[in-house]
Design a protein around this motif. Structure first.
Motif, short mmCIF file in Angstrom:
data_model
loop_
_atom_site.label_atom_id
_atom_site.label_comp_id
_atom_site.label_asym_id
_atom_site.label_seq_id
_atom_site.Cartn_x
_atom_site.Cartn_y
_atom_site.Cartn_z
N HIS A 183 -4.80 -21.11 -20.53
CA HIS A 183 -3.96 -21.52 -19.40
C HIS A 183 -4.84 -21.76 -18.17
CE1 HIS A 183 -4.13 -17.09 -19.56
NE2 HIS A 183 -4.52 -17.27 -18.34
N ALA A 184 -4.19 -21.83 -17.02
CA ALA A 184 -4.88 -21.96 -15.75
C ALA A 184 -5.69 -23.24 -15.61
CB ALA A 184 -5.77 -20.75 -15.50
N CYS A 240 7.81 -13.45 -12.00
CA CYS A 240 6.51 -13.85 -12.51
C CYS A 240 5.37 -13.32 -11.64
CB CYS A 240 6.41 -15.37 -12.61
SG CYS A 240 6.39 -16.18 -11.02
N THR A 289 3.83 -18.34 -14.11
CA THR A 289 4.93 -18.06 -15.02
C THR A 289 4.71 -16.68 -15.63
OG1 THR A 289 6.32 -19.00 -16.74
CG2 THR A 289 3.97 -19.01 -17.16
N GLU A 325 4.35 -14.49 -18.89
CA GLU A 325 4.05 -14.61 -20.32
C GLU A 325 4.40 -13.32 -21.01
OE1 GLU A 325 -0.02 -15.34 -20.99
OE2 GLU A 325 0.21 -17.52 -21.05
N VAL A 328 -0.47 -20.72 -14.03
CA VAL A 328 -0.53 -21.81 -15.00
C VAL A 328 -1.34 -22.99 -14.46
CG1 VAL A 328 0.82 -23.48 -16.31
CG2 VAL A 328 1.67 -21.14 -16.01
N GLU A 329 -1.00 -23.35 -13.27
CA GLU A 329 -1.64 -24.55 -12.73
C GLU A 329 -1.68 -24.47 -11.22
OE1 GLU A 329 -0.01 -28.01 -14.47
OE2 GLU A 329 -1.29 -29.40 -13.35
N ASP A 380 -0.20 -29.31 -17.06
CA ASP A 380 0.37 -28.41 -18.06
C ASP A 380 1.85 -28.74 -18.29
OD1 ASP A 380 -0.58 -25.30 -19.05
OD2 ASP A 380 1.54 -25.86 -19.22
N ARG A 408 4.20 -26.72 -19.19
CA ARG A 408 5.10 -25.72 -18.61
C ARG A 408 5.40 -26.04 -17.14
NH1 ARG A 408 1.55 -20.69 -20.29
NH2 ARG A 408 -0.02 -22.28 -19.85
N THR A 409 4.36 -26.51 -16.45
CA THR A 409 4.57 -26.88 -15.05
C THR A 409 5.57 -28.01 -14.97
OG1 THR A 409 2.22 -26.46 -14.81
CG2 THR A 409 3.36 -27.41 -12.92
#
Ligand SMILES: Nc1ncnc2c1ncn2[C@@H]1O[C@H](COP(=O)(O)OP(=O)(O)OP(=O)(O)O)[C@@H](O)[C@H]1O
Ligand SMILES: [Mg+2]
Lengths: 311, 283
Positions: B17-18, B65, B242, B244, B257-258, B271, B273-274
């Protein structure tokens, strides 16, 4: 019109639903029960007070304020009075205020605001709770050993000072507990707000936590005075029976190291006299004691209302 | 951990991630591998991001989160929670905020905070604003400062005739703006805002957003918000967090995440998810 012919209107139907309430039997029963409990305690209180007032009122009618100044004696009912007792009780009160309040509030602030949540601190907390439940006679024994004997050179033995300090120790746990309760009731968000603008812990406590907790602290502490004023047992052990409050002549601070008596002790002694004449006097002394207690409670209420805060 | 350079540029982190893009300009905060625990529970995990001066940085993400947790690390507010523990580093102008010699009180004087729930002092409106400057030793004209601060928070007109009245008598939205005024009154370097507009109507929200734009030149602002439009409107950089699933503890741990330019997060995120979150498809 056509609409009128079409049976009940929507409003009628809704009204029927809204009105169709069952009677809440359980609720009614509970209300009745607590009302009875309230009445019962009020009746008991009323009987007690009227008994006392009926017994003592004639003393005030005959002697008026003279009774308040009268001498401390168990021999002649006509000159006996509670002057010594009032002075003694007020002095004891002063000791409680000066010794127990700063120590108690300080301890509570430390325990509630500073002390980390360690085993030791929890142990201390539990024990303060227990101390508040210890019978007062035990404090009398403690006072006898510590303030009369060990600290005798300082207090002068069975003196006002020893009595006052004993009472101060007696109410200390109560002061600590009520203060802690009041501090706990201050929302954490107020503390965070203070820290958030860069205040130190002390600045937050002094400017926000203590003022917000003040009504609760005041009520608790003033009520603890009432408790102290009414105490008899420990005072009997630390010398309230021994003698007269030194009046005049010697300085004020010297008189703190002299003999004394207190209102509840006078009541106690007069009750145990066989002499019929002292019956009325006892009732009259109880009235004075009640008035003293009531006025400290009144002070508590006034202070609380004055500083009442909402958040 | 070795790849901690302050040079701008895209950096795909070690973990899967990230996605992180560093902001341009002078850095105020440089967060390095920050994890926050509440007792045994790890609330946020290995966050690395940097925050630039005179920019508005938005933290977004689903409830729980760790946005508030993260924000409270920036001014050491988490010190007040006994169970909270921080691992990793937050460099503030190059100094680690969690170094032993750092005084949290000094940190909070420079890094102010507006909380998620309005929390005015149970005192007068005036005293609420004046308290911070007073303890900081403010020597100037307090009346002027109070007026300016309230004006900045778009509250002055509503309260100017009742400054001596209790702040608890204000409406929720007014209380929140009072808290903003109280925060700007101490003239901090950074302002942390935790959903400052969640209790405000659109007009007051607009005023607060205008305020943020106005004071951006003097302050650095980090804002947590649930309002996508708000994040898109006001911020320069946006970080999407987010929660996890955390296998060991059966609880959810927050991760970054981003982190990118706001425009990019909302128009062309890297990403999935974003993208799902900002377009409202988040589960
Ligand atoms: N004082 C605390 N003690 C223990 N756990 C906490 C504490 N504060 C927060 N948590 C936990 O940490 C996690 C992150 O919480 P946090 O308040 O940071 O979420 P958030 O992103 O701000 O959520 P929201 O958008 O609802 O405000 C949650 O699982 C929460 O239960
Ligand atoms: Mg939050």
């Amino acid at each position: 019109m056509a609409i009128a012919a079409r049976g009940p209107s929507t409003a009628d139907v809704v009204r029927q639903h809204l009105q169709g309430r069952r009677i809440d039997y359980k609720g009614a029963l509970f209300q009745a029960a607590i009302l009875v409990a309230l009445l019962l305690s009020l009746v008991i209180l009323f009987v007690l007070i009227s008994q006392v007032v009926r017994g003592g009122i004639e003393v005030f009618q005959e002697r008026g304020f003279d009774f308040l100044r009268g001498r401390l004696t168990v021999v002649s009912a006509s000159i006996a009075g509670v002057g010594q007792g009032i002075a003694g009780s007020l002095l004891l009160m002063a000791f409680v205020v000066l010794a127990a309040f700063p120590a108690g509030i300080g301890a509570a602030v430390y325990l509630q605001e500073y002390a980390p949540d360690t085993k030791l601190n929890r142990f201390v907390n539990v024990n303060i709770r227990n101390l508040a439940g210890v019978p007062s006679i035990v404090y009398g024994i403690l006072g006898l050993v510590i303030f009369v004997q060990v600290l005798g050179p300082l207090t002068g033995g069975k003196t006002v000072m020893a009595g006052g300090l004993t009472l101060a120790v007696l109410v200390l746990p109560i002061v600590i507990l009520t203060t802690m309760e009041a501090l706990r009731a201050v929302p954490g968000s107020i503390r965070e707000a203070g820290f958030g603008v860069g205040a130190t812990r002390w600045e937050v406590i002094r400017s926000h936590v203590l003022p917000a907790a003040a009504p609760g602290i005041l009520t608790g502490t003033v009520l603890s005075i009432s408790r102290a004023i009414g105490e008899t047992a420990p005072l009997l052990l630390v010398g309230a029976t021994t003698g007269l409050l030194a009046t005049g002549g010697s300085g004020f601070f010297e008189s703190l190291r002299g003999g004394y008596t207190a209102l509840p002790v006078i009541v106690y002694r007069w009750t145990s006299l066989p002499n019929e004449d002292f019956r009325a006097l006892t009732s009259a002394a109880i009235i004075v004691l009640l008035l003293l207690t009531l006025s400290t409670n009144a002070i508590a209420i006034i202070l609380r209302n004055r500083y009442e805060r909402k958040w | 951990m070795t790849a901690q350079e302050t040079k701008p540029g895209i950096r795909l982190d070690t973990a899967e991630h990230a996605v992180e893009r560093r902001p341009a300009g002078e850095l105020v905060f440089d967060v390095q591998d920050l994890s926050v625990y509440y007792g045994e529970f790890r609330a946020v995990r290995e966050i690395s991001m940097s925050i630039a001066q005179n920019q508005i940085t938005a933290l977004i993400g689903p409830s729980g989160c760790g946005k508030t947790t993260m924000l409270r690390c920036f001014n050491r507010m988490n010190d007040l929670i006994e169970t909270a523990r921080v691992e990793g580093k937050i460099l503030y102008h190059g100094v680690d905020l969690y170094e032993k010699s750092v005084d949290p009180v000094e940190v909070r004087r420079r890094i102010g905070m507006v909380f998620q729930k309005p929390n005015p002092f149970p005192k007068s409106i005036y005293d609420n604003v004046a308290f911070g400057p007073k303890i900081a030793g403010f020597k100037g004209n307090m009346d002027d400062l109070v007026e300016q601060s309230l004006q900045k928070a778009a509250l002055w007109d509503e309260v100017k005739s009742r400054l001596k009245e209790s702040a608890t008598g204000l409406s929720g939205g007014q209380q929140q703006r009072l808290c903003i005024a109280r925060c700007v009154a101490v003239e901090p370097d950074v302002i942390l805002m935790d959903e400052p507009c969640s209790a405000l109507d659109p007009i007051a929200t607009g005023k607060v957003e205008d305020l943020m734009q106005d004071i951006k030149d003097e302050y650095t602002i980090v804002i947590v918000t649930h309002n996508m439009q708000q994040a898109a409107r006001v911020s320069d950089m946006t970080a999407f967090f987010t929660a996890e699933v955390n296998e060991e503890q059966d609880r959810r741990t927050g991760v970054l995440v981003e982190y990118d330019k706001t425009e990019r997060i909302f128009t062309n995120p890297t990403d999935e998810r974003t993208e799902n979150y900002v377009t409202g498809r988040f589960g």
